[in-house]
Design a protein around this motif. Structure first.
Motif, PDB file in Angstrom:
ATOM      1  N   GLU A   7       0.826  -1.208   0.000  1.00  0.00           N
ATOM      2  CA  GLU A   7       0.000   0.000   0.000  1.00  0.00           C
ATOM      3  C   GLU A   7       0.857   1.254   0.000  1.00  0.00           C
ATOM      4  O   GLU A   7       0.506   2.256  -0.639  1.00  0.00           O
ATOM      5  CB  GLU A   7      -0.926  -0.019   1.223  1.00  0.00           C
ATOM      6  CG  GLU A   7      -2.071  -1.014   1.096  1.00  0.00           C
ATOM      7  CD  GLU A   7      -2.892  -1.124   2.369  1.00  0.00           C
ATOM      8  OE1 GLU A   7      -2.445  -0.559   3.403  1.00  0.00           O
ATOM      9  OE2 GLU A   7      -3.971  -1.751   2.343  1.00  0.00           O
ATOM     10  N   LYS A   8       1.970   1.228   0.690  1.00  0.00           N
ATOM     11  CA  LYS A   8       2.891   2.370   0.664  1.00  0.00           C
ATOM     12  C   LYS A   8       3.493   2.545  -0.725  1.00  0.00           C
ATOM     13  O   LYS A   8       3.626   3.664  -1.228  1.00  0.00           O
ATOM     14  CB  LYS A   8       3.986   2.182   1.710  1.00  0.00           C
ATOM     15  CG  LYS A   8       3.503   2.315   3.153  1.00  0.00           C
ATOM     16  CD  LYS A   8       4.656   2.134   4.133  1.00  0.00           C
ATOM     17  CE  LYS A   8       4.169   2.284   5.576  1.00  0.00           C
ATOM     18  NZ  LYS A   8       5.267   2.114   6.564  1.00  0.00           N
ATOM     19  N   ALA A  27       0.876   4.034  -2.962  1.00  0.00           N
ATOM     20  CA  ALA A  27       0.677   5.466  -2.723  1.00  0.00           C
ATOM     21  C   ALA A  27       1.734   6.291  -3.438  1.00  0.00           C
ATOM     22  O   ALA A  27       1.440   7.356  -4.000  1.00  0.00           O
ATOM     23  CB  ALA A  27       0.698   5.746  -1.223  1.00  0.00           C
ATOM     24  N   HIS A  65       0.880   6.283  -7.072  1.00  0.00           N
ATOM     25  CA  HIS A  65      -0.255   7.170  -7.325  1.00  0.00           C
ATOM     26  C   HIS A  65       0.189   8.623  -7.434  1.00  0.00           C
ATOM     27  O   HIS A  65      -0.467   9.423  -8.115  1.00  0.00           O
ATOM     28  CB  HIS A  65      -1.293   7.031  -6.213  1.00  0.00           C
ATOM     29  CG  HIS A  65      -2.191   5.851  -6.386  1.00  0.00           C
ATOM     30  ND1 HIS A  65      -2.766   5.184  -5.334  1.00  0.00           N
ATOM     31  CD2 HIS A  65      -2.613   5.205  -7.504  1.00  0.00           C
ATOM     32  CE1 HIS A  65      -3.497   4.189  -5.781  1.00  0.00           C
ATOM     33  NE2 HIS A  65      -3.431   4.178  -7.095  1.00  0.00           N
ATOM     34  N   GLN A  95      -3.083  11.195   0.656  1.00  0.00           N
ATOM     35  CA  GLN A  95      -3.793  10.144   1.378  1.00  0.00           C
ATOM     36  C   GLN A  95      -3.051   8.818   1.269  1.00  0.00           C
ATOM     37  O   GLN A  95      -2.618   8.442   0.176  1.00  0.00           O
ATOM     38  CB  GLN A  95      -5.215   9.986   0.841  1.00  0.00           C
ATOM     39  CG  GLN A  95      -6.129  11.164   1.130  1.00  0.00           C
ATOM     40  CD  GLN A  95      -7.541  10.936   0.617  1.00  0.00           C
ATOM     41  OE1 GLN A  95      -7.814   9.952  -0.063  1.00  0.00           O
ATOM     42  NE2 GLN A  95      -8.440  11.852   0.948  1.00  0.00           N
ATOM     43  N   PRO A  96      -2.916   8.069   2.381  1.00  0.00           N
ATOM     44  CA  PRO A  96      -2.187   6.798   2.316  1.00  0.00           C
ATOM     45  C   PRO A  96      -2.918   5.731   1.507  1.00  0.00           C
ATOM     46  O   PRO A  96      -2.276   4.854   0.913  1.00  0.00           O
ATOM     47  CB  PRO A  96      -2.063   6.386   3.792  1.00  0.00           C
ATOM     48  CG  PRO A  96      -3.176   7.119   4.492  1.00  0.00           C
ATOM     49  CD  PRO A  96      -3.349   8.403   3.751  1.00  0.00           C
TER      50      PRO A  96
END
Length: 618
Positions: free
Chosen positions: A154-155, A158, A161, A298-299
């Motif tokens: 997820e990091k 991010a 993104h 946002q994470p």
């Protein structure tokens, strides 16, 4: 070694890259000059080659003649699965392998041109994960597994993104497509989707009164499919690269992103007076940039927050376009012009024009026909007191003739539709069959009245003009009949007069149906929809729906009906009217053709048509 690698990936292993039935293609272990990292990259490529070899083995096994390889020529013939469906499957599978074979050929040419390219270049060219596809891959792997792994991915997602948000800001706020490596899901150029549609499938008759599959899709598609090579240079230069779109971003959101960027890009490129157009984002660029930056921080990616932000930008752009089109560019007046000239709203103008141009257009057109026709059109306009010096120069009648494409190869006239192909065309039998109308659309109305849309209006224009000409000729016959009514008439004359009356009855009802039941009804609905919204996309959708309904309800897409109605012939009128009655009767209960029942009601209001066996002209 590069050539050995390309041969192995093509299905021809050797001593450096060996083939084993169980393990597949592998790098030989007896190569001391290879670094372990190079061996790892090569073995990863070998997995791709192994899959290709197994596919080609399967294809050869069940077809016997596709891409034979030496390493399996000694295999015995197998008598398992067989049949024409399996052979068709193998043919399709082989066609899907062609891009891979072409990629290997391209790599060979690149290495011949630059011997210093490395193995990593091969891996880069053959690896299908690229650009925004990395977002999709990381996202899928972050949806499960151990919590530490999920949090790590997820990091990573991010951070990735962050790149996407930078591209979005450049595209949506400034109309800039910053994508040198073709990684973004918006691209410059037409969409590749649908280009390879099967022609036979498109033309397949669905049994709906001659309605083919292609025509049915045109009726159901509210956003009319526009031919990309007919679009204006400043419009629709961009499309979605759907293979790059992550699955967690719906296509509807991507379409909004595409629309906003196209609109901003159109304003940025057009040298229009800023005082009149203003900022398409209403000077809220900094606000929207701050919102994009907030989402970037946002994470976790939130589709709800993301789509809400996209919707706010899209609404701002769409409302500004509505103001510019409807209020500043007077869209309603432009639609009235379209209706008056393409849809024959100025009937008195075309009645005079038909009388003036009848002789010059009844023979095959020549190089001077177009000039003569436009002179006649100007004369007709003056006769009906249509002397608008601002409007008439924007209208131009075109006449296609043999050899015109080569003469006009230097470029089309402003506002004219470019030729769709350069293949030889049949010589038009008359000038009427080759007649068309062009209208020079002013900025920014060109984003609604594209050349493809105007060409569809041209199809309706030619059809309506044909109906009006037939009606005029029948009225001329009536005038001749009245001149001879004091003379003694024979029974043959009476038959001719009755036949003319039946023809006039059919054409007069058809004309009333087209102009009142179809054109006026649909046009009033269009104006009502335009006045009830402040969103440009809603206007474009309503306009496309309007044009789609015109094509559907005026027989143009129903091949048998359109060919039966025009041209009318004295000798075959009974057969024509009978076939028309059968078609109208058969489709009146079908939902897509329910509007045609109105015409049948007008023709058969007192059941005369039915009592005559569905035949006029007896």
């Amino acid at each position: 070694m590069i050539h050995e690698l390309l041969l192995a990936l093509s299905g021809y292993p050797g001593t450096i890259f060996t083939w084993n039935k169980r393990t597949g293609l592998q790098v030989s272990q007896d190569l001391p000059f290879l670094h372990p990292s190079e061996t790892s990259v090569l073995n990863r490529l070998c997995k791709l080659g192994s899959d290709y070899i197994r596919f080609t083995e399967f294809i050869e096994q069940h077809t016997g003649h596709v891409h034979p390889q030496e390493h399996h020529t000694n295999q015995p013939n197998q008598t398992g699965l067989h049949g024409i469906y399996l052979r068709a499957f193998c043919t399709g599978l082989d066609s899907m392998l062609q891009p891979y074979r072409q990629a290997l050929l391209d790599l060979e040419q690149e290495f011949l041109g630059d011997p210093h390219l490395t193995i990593s270049h091969v891996n880069y060219k053959l690896d299908q994960i690229h650009g925004c596809q990395i977002l999709e891959t990381v996202y899928k792997h972050s949806c499960g597994g151990l919590p530490p792994v999920r949090m790590a991915l997820e990091k990573i997602l991010a951070v990735c993104h962050g790149v996407m948000y930078k591209q979005l800001a450049a595209w949506m706020l400034h109309g800039l497509l910053l994508d040198q490596s073709e990684e973004f899901f918006v691209k410059q150029g037409p969409s590749a989707g649908g280009a390879g549609a099967n022609q036979e499938e498109e033309e397949e008759d669905l049994g709906l009164g001659g309605l083919s599959g292609k025509q049915l899709r045109e009726l159901q598609d509210l956003r009319l499919i526009e031919e990309e090579n007919m679009l204006a240079p400043s419009l629709q230069q961009f499309s979605l690269r759907t293979e790059m779109l992550p699955s967690y971003i719906p296509i509807r959101v991507a379409e909004k992103i595409l629309f906003v960027g196209e609109s901003v890009q159109m304003f940025e490129n057009h040298n229009h007076s800023p005082s009149r157009a203003g900022s398409i984002l209403k000077h809220q660029e900094d606000l929207f940039a701050a919102e994009l930056h907030r989402l970037k921080q946002q994470p976790l990616f939130s589709l709800v927050d993301f789509e809400n932000m996209i919707d706010r930008i899209r609404s701002t752009v769409a409302e500004h376009l509505w103001t510019l089109m409807v209020e500043e560019s007077d869209l309603l007046e432009q639609l009235k012009i379209i209706k008056d000239f393409y849809l024959l709203g100025r009937g008195e103008l075309y009645q005079v024009f038909i009388d003036l141009a009848q002789q010059m257009l009844k023979t095959p057109p020549t190089a001077v026909t177009e000039h003569d026709v436009n002179v006649a059109f100007q004369q007709a306009a003056h006769k009906v007191l249509l002397d608008d010096d601002n409007l008439l120069p924007l209208l131009h009648l075109t006449v296609d003739y043999q050899g015109k494409d080569s003469k006009d190869a230097s470029g089309p006239r402003d506002g004219a539709t470019p030729p769709q192909d350069t293949s030889p065309r049949e010589v038009p039998p008359t000038g009427w069959a080759a007649l068309g109308l062009t209208y020079k659309v002013q900025w920014p109305l060109h984003i609604l009245f594209t050349p493809a849309v105007l060409e569809k209006y041209n199809v309706v224009f030619r059809y309506l003009l044909s109906v009006r000409r037939v009606q005029s000729q029948l009225q001329h016959c009536w005038a001749l009949q009245m001149q001879r009514k004091h003379l003694k008439s024979s029974q043959t004359d009476a038959v001719k007069w009755r036949l003319r009356n039946h023809m006039a009855f059919l054409i007069d009802n058809l004309q009333y149906y087209l102009q009142v039941d179809v054109l006026e009804s649909q046009f009033s609905q269009l104006l009502q929809q335009i006045n009830s919204t402040r969103d440009f996309e809603s206007i474009r959708l309503a306009h496309d729906h309007f044009l789609s309904n015109l094509l559907a309800q005026s027989f143009i897409l129903l091949k048998p009906s359109s060919s039966i109605i025009l041209p009318l012939k004295f000798q075959g009128f009974r057969r024509q009217s009978s076939l028309l009655f059968k078609i109208l009767s058969s489709v009146r209960n079908h939902q897509i053709n329910s509007d045609l029942a109105q015409l049948l009601l007008r023709l058969d209001y007192n059941k005369y048509y039915t009592q005559a066996g569905g035949t006029l002209g007896r």
